[in-house]
Every structure is written in structure tokens, then in C-alpha cells.
Write a protein that holds these residues in place. Structure first.
Motif, PDB file in Angstrom:
ATOM      1  N   UNK A  96       0.844  -0.898   0.033  1.00  0.00           N
ATOM      2  CA  UNK A  96       0.033   0.003  -0.033  1.00  0.00           C
ATOM      3  C   UNK A  96       0.880   1.296  -0.186  1.00  0.00           C
ATOM      4  N   UNK A  97       2.006   1.273  -0.076  1.00  0.00           N
ATOM      5  CA  UNK A  97       2.759   2.170  -0.147  1.00  0.00           C
ATOM      6  C   UNK A  97       3.657   2.544  -1.474  1.00  0.00           C
ATOM      7  N   UNK A  98       3.689   3.777  -2.016  1.00  0.00           N
ATOM      8  CA  UNK A  98       4.418   3.932  -3.219  1.00  0.00           C
ATOM      9  C   UNK A  98       5.880   4.039  -2.854  1.00  0.00           C
ATOM     10  N   UNK A  99       6.636   2.981  -3.470  1.00  0.00           N
ATOM     11  CA  UNK A  99       8.192   3.152  -3.188  1.00  0.00           C
ATOM     12  C   UNK A  99       8.788   3.314  -4.449  1.00  0.00           C
ATOM     13  N   UNK A 100       9.980   4.037  -4.536  1.00  0.00           N
ATOM     14  CA  UNK A 100      10.596   4.422  -5.593  1.00  0.00           C
ATOM     15  C   UNK A 100      11.114   3.119  -6.354  1.00  0.00           C
ATOM     16  N   UNK A 101      10.898   3.202  -7.573  1.00  0.00           N
ATOM     17  CA  UNK A 101      11.394   1.915  -8.312  1.00  0.00           C
ATOM     18  C   UNK A 101      12.503   2.530  -9.515  1.00  0.00           C
ATOM     19  N   UNK A 102      12.305   3.892  -9.774  1.00  0.00           N
ATOM     20  CA  UNK A 102      13.557   4.280 -10.765  1.00  0.00           C
ATOM     21  C   UNK A 102      13.657   5.746 -10.182  1.00  0.00           C
ATOM     22  N   UNK A 103      15.006   6.176  -9.815  1.00  0.00           N
ATOM     23  CA  UNK A 103      15.313   7.728  -9.380  1.00  0.00           C
ATOM     24  C   UNK A 103      16.491   8.126 -10.120  1.00  0.00           C
ATOM     25  N   UNK A 104      16.487   9.370 -10.180  1.00  0.00           N
ATOM     26  CA  UNK A 104      17.429  10.210 -10.621  1.00  0.00           C
ATOM     27  C   UNK A 104      18.233  10.909  -9.626  1.00  0.00           C
ATOM     28  N   UNK A 105      19.402  11.065  -9.525  1.00  0.00           N
ATOM     29  CA  UNK A 105      20.083  11.787  -8.434  1.00  0.00           C
ATOM     30  C   UNK A 105      20.448  13.123  -9.322  1.00  0.00           C
ATOM     31  N   UNK A 106      20.217  14.126  -8.619  1.00  0.00           N
ATOM     32  CA  UNK A 106      20.532  15.462  -9.223  1.00  0.00           C
ATOM     33  C   UNK A 106      21.640  16.150  -8.169  1.00  0.00           C
ATOM     34  N   UNK A 107      22.565  16.780  -8.899  1.00  0.00           N
ATOM     35  CA  UNK A 107      23.498  17.665  -8.181  1.00  0.00           C
ATOM     36  C   UNK A 107      23.996  18.568  -8.873  1.00  0.00           C
ATOM     37  N   UNK A 108      24.133  19.934  -8.607  1.00  0.00           N
ATOM     38  CA  UNK A 108      24.620  21.177  -9.383  1.00  0.00           C
ATOM     39  C   UNK A 108      23.824  21.060 -10.643  1.00  0.00           C
ATOM     40  N   UNK A 109      22.638  20.753 -10.632  1.00  0.00           N
ATOM     41  CA  UNK A 109      21.852  21.008 -11.734  1.00  0.00           C
ATOM     42  C   UNK A 109      21.616  20.154 -12.973  1.00  0.00           C
ATOM     43  N   UNK A 110      22.585  18.763 -12.673  1.00  0.00           N
ATOM     44  CA  UNK A 110      22.615  17.954 -13.679  1.00  0.00           C
ATOM     45  C   UNK A 110      22.205  16.400 -13.097  1.00  0.00           C
ATOM     46  N   UNK A 111      21.860  15.631 -13.842  1.00  0.00           N
ATOM     47  CA  UNK A 111      21.707  14.179 -13.538  1.00  0.00           C
ATOM     48  C   UNK A 111      22.999  13.546 -13.297  1.00  0.00           C
ATOM     49  N   UNK A 112      23.252  13.176 -12.158  1.00  0.00           N
ATOM     50  CA  UNK A 112      24.491  12.340 -11.796  1.00  0.00           C
ATOM     51  C   UNK A 112      24.362  10.946 -11.720  1.00  0.00           C
ATOM     52  N   UNK A 113      23.194  10.242 -11.735  1.00  0.00           N
ATOM     53  CA  UNK A 113      23.034   8.883 -11.364  1.00  0.00           C
ATOM     54  C   UNK A 113      21.559   8.367 -11.639  1.00  0.00           C
ATOM     55  N   UNK A 114      21.229   7.390 -12.291  1.00  0.00           N
ATOM     56  CA  UNK A 114      20.006   6.573 -12.308  1.00  0.00           C
ATOM     57  C   UNK A 114      20.111   5.126 -11.348  1.00  0.00           C
ATOM     58  N   UNK A 115      18.939   5.100 -10.514  1.00  0.00           N
ATOM     59  CA  UNK A 115      19.110   3.879  -9.664  1.00  0.00           C
ATOM     60  C   UNK A 115      17.663   3.182  -9.957  1.00  0.00           C
ATOM     61  N   UNK A 116      17.706   2.043 -10.145  1.00  0.00           N
ATOM     62  CA  UNK A 116      16.934   1.086 -10.410  1.00  0.00           C
ATOM     63  C   UNK A 116      16.748   0.246  -9.191  1.00  0.00           C
ATOM     64  N   UNK A 117      15.572   0.236  -8.563  1.00  0.00           N
ATOM     65  CA  UNK A 117      15.367  -0.520  -7.392  1.00  0.00           C
ATOM     66  C   UNK A 117      14.786  -1.845  -7.609  1.00  0.00           C
ATOM     67  N   UNK A 118      15.153  -3.042  -6.945  1.00  0.00           N
ATOM     68  CA  UNK A 118      14.547  -4.468  -7.074  1.00  0.00           C
ATOM     69  C   UNK A 118      13.281  -4.623  -6.324  1.00  0.00           C
ATOM     70  N   UNK A 119      12.379  -5.685  -6.636  1.00  0.00           N
ATOM     71  CA  UNK A 119      11.394  -5.697  -5.729  1.00  0.00           C
ATOM     72  C   UNK A 119      11.593  -5.802  -4.422  1.00  0.00           C
ATOM     73  N   UNK A 120      10.489  -5.008  -3.491  1.00  0.00           N
ATOM     74  CA  UNK A 120      10.668  -5.120  -2.162  1.00  0.00           C
ATOM     75  C   UNK A 120      10.377  -6.668  -1.699  1.00  0.00           C
ATOM     76  N   UNK A 121      10.862  -6.978  -0.569  1.00  0.00           N
ATOM     77  CA  UNK A 121      10.785  -8.442   0.157  1.00  0.00           C
ATOM     78  C   UNK A 121      10.483  -8.399   1.417  1.00  0.00           C
ATOM     79  N   UNK A 122       9.850  -7.239   1.954  1.00  0.00           N
ATOM     80  CA  UNK A 122       9.440  -7.137   3.449  1.00  0.00           C
ATOM     81  C   UNK A 122       9.997  -6.079   4.128  1.00  0.00           C
ATOM     82  N   UNK A 123       9.811  -5.864   5.483  1.00  0.00           N
ATOM     83  CA  UNK A 123      10.273  -5.035   5.983  1.00  0.00           C
ATOM     84  C   UNK A 123      11.356  -5.512   7.093  1.00  0.00           C
TER      85      UNK A 123
END
Length: 184
Positions: free
Chosen positions: A157-184
Motif C-alpha cells: 500500500x505504499x508507493x516506493x521508488x522503483x527508478x530515481x535520478x540523482x541530481x547535483x549542481x543542476x545535472x543528473x549524476x546517477x540513475x538508480x533502479x530498485x529491485x522488488x521489495x521483499x518485506x520490512x
């Protein structure tokens, strides 16, 4: 020329022929390298990175991306894999007793930082941050630590990130793909 001299010449010739053959085979192998990452620097939606699926294991990562430069165990059942020449860092988890850096380790996240990486919509590492909103109008705003959620998936029931971009100094510095969540 005596028999011994003739034998030395024949053996020397055979060795030279063998060396030339090995060099030629290596040269052809270099030209026709089947290194999969050389063909794919694409992050597809929140589904795969370089052909490696978000629900993959370390074994699948090695198959898709090649052997990592390092496998660093850390924390409880965690492992970090790196491919520095390709700008890839992968975090994995293995919930059972065993080697967290073994082939059955589960994908947690993969971050890419090399400028050769881009999404299937064309967002590249190194692009201006404004390009994120151009390509992904539903993406969130950057958090205080520069993380922009491009895609989310529901988990319990919680929206969790699955693809993010990291921004620093006005530029995209990284892309991160997250795997499936497997529990808390």
C-alpha cells in the motif's frame, strides 16, 4: 645442418607459428567481443538496467553485465558489486544463511553513473535536471538530497521508488533502479 639443428629450427618455427596464431585469435576476439554491456547502456523504465531485470539475482547480473570487479560483503546478508569501468554499483541481499555475494543474492538496487547510460526515453546521466520533467512529467520534485522519483511501485500500500535520478549542481549524476521489495 645436422639433425639437432634441423629439429631446433622446426620446433622454433612451430612455436612462432603457434604464437602468431594465438595473437591472431586474440585480435579477432577483441574485434568481436560479446561483452553484453558494450551493447546495452539502457535503463528500460523501472524494469531493467543493461539487460539485467529488476527482479534478478547476482547470477543474472553476471550473465547480463559480466563479472563484477568487486564483490564486497557488508552488513547482515548484504553485498555490493561494482563494475567501475561501466559506472555500475549494485546492492544485493540474501535472506538465507549462505554467501550474500553468491549467485542467489537478490537485487536490491543498481546505480549507474557513467555518461553512457540513458533511459529508454533518452534521459542521460549528465543531462540538465530540467530534462527529467520534460521526459517524465509525472516525476516528483528533487528531495533535499537531490533524489527525483521517476517511477514508483506499490508495496504493502505504499508507493516506493522503483527508478530515481540523482541530481547535483543542476545535472543528473546517477540513475538508480530498485529491485522488488521483499518485506520490512
Amino acid at each position: 645442418m645436422n639433425q639437432r639443428s634441423r629439429s631446433i629450427v622446426v620446433v622454433s618455427g612451430a612455436i612462432a607459428f603457434l604464437v602468431v596464431g594465438v595473437v591472431a585469435i586474440r585480435a579477432v576476439a577483441e574485434l568481436t567481443s560479446e561483452d553484453p554491456i558494450e551493447r546495452d547502456f539502457t535503463v528500460v523504465r523501472d524494469e531493467s538496467v543493461g539487460g539485467f531485470p529488476r527482479n534478478g539475482t547476482i547470477g543474472a547480473a553476471v550473465e547480463a553485465l559480466g563479472l563484477p570487479t568487486a564483490r564486497i560483503p557488508g552488513g547482515t546478508n548484504q553485498c555490493t558489486l561494482t563494475w567501475p569501468s561501466r559506472g555500475i554499483t549494485m546492492e544485493t541481499f540474501f535472506g538465507n544463511v549462505g554467501n550474500p555475494c553468491g549467485v542467489k543474492g537478490n537485487h536490491v538496487s543498481t546505480t549507474v553513473t557513467d555518461k553512457r547510460w540513458e533511459t529508454d526515453k533518452g534521459l542521460r546521466v549528465g543531462d540538465p535536471a530540467a530534462r527529467i520533467q520534460e521526459l517524465y512529467p509525472d516525476a516528483g520534485s528533487a528531495s533535499s538530497d537531490g533524489i527525483v522519483e521517476i517511477f514508483t511501485r506499490d508495496f504493502s500500500g505504499l508507493p516506493l521508488p522503483s527508478l530515481t535520478a540523482t541530481v547535483a549542481k543542476g545535472r543528473v549524476t546517477a540513475l538508480t533502479l530498485y529491485g522488488p521489495r521483499r518485506g520490512f
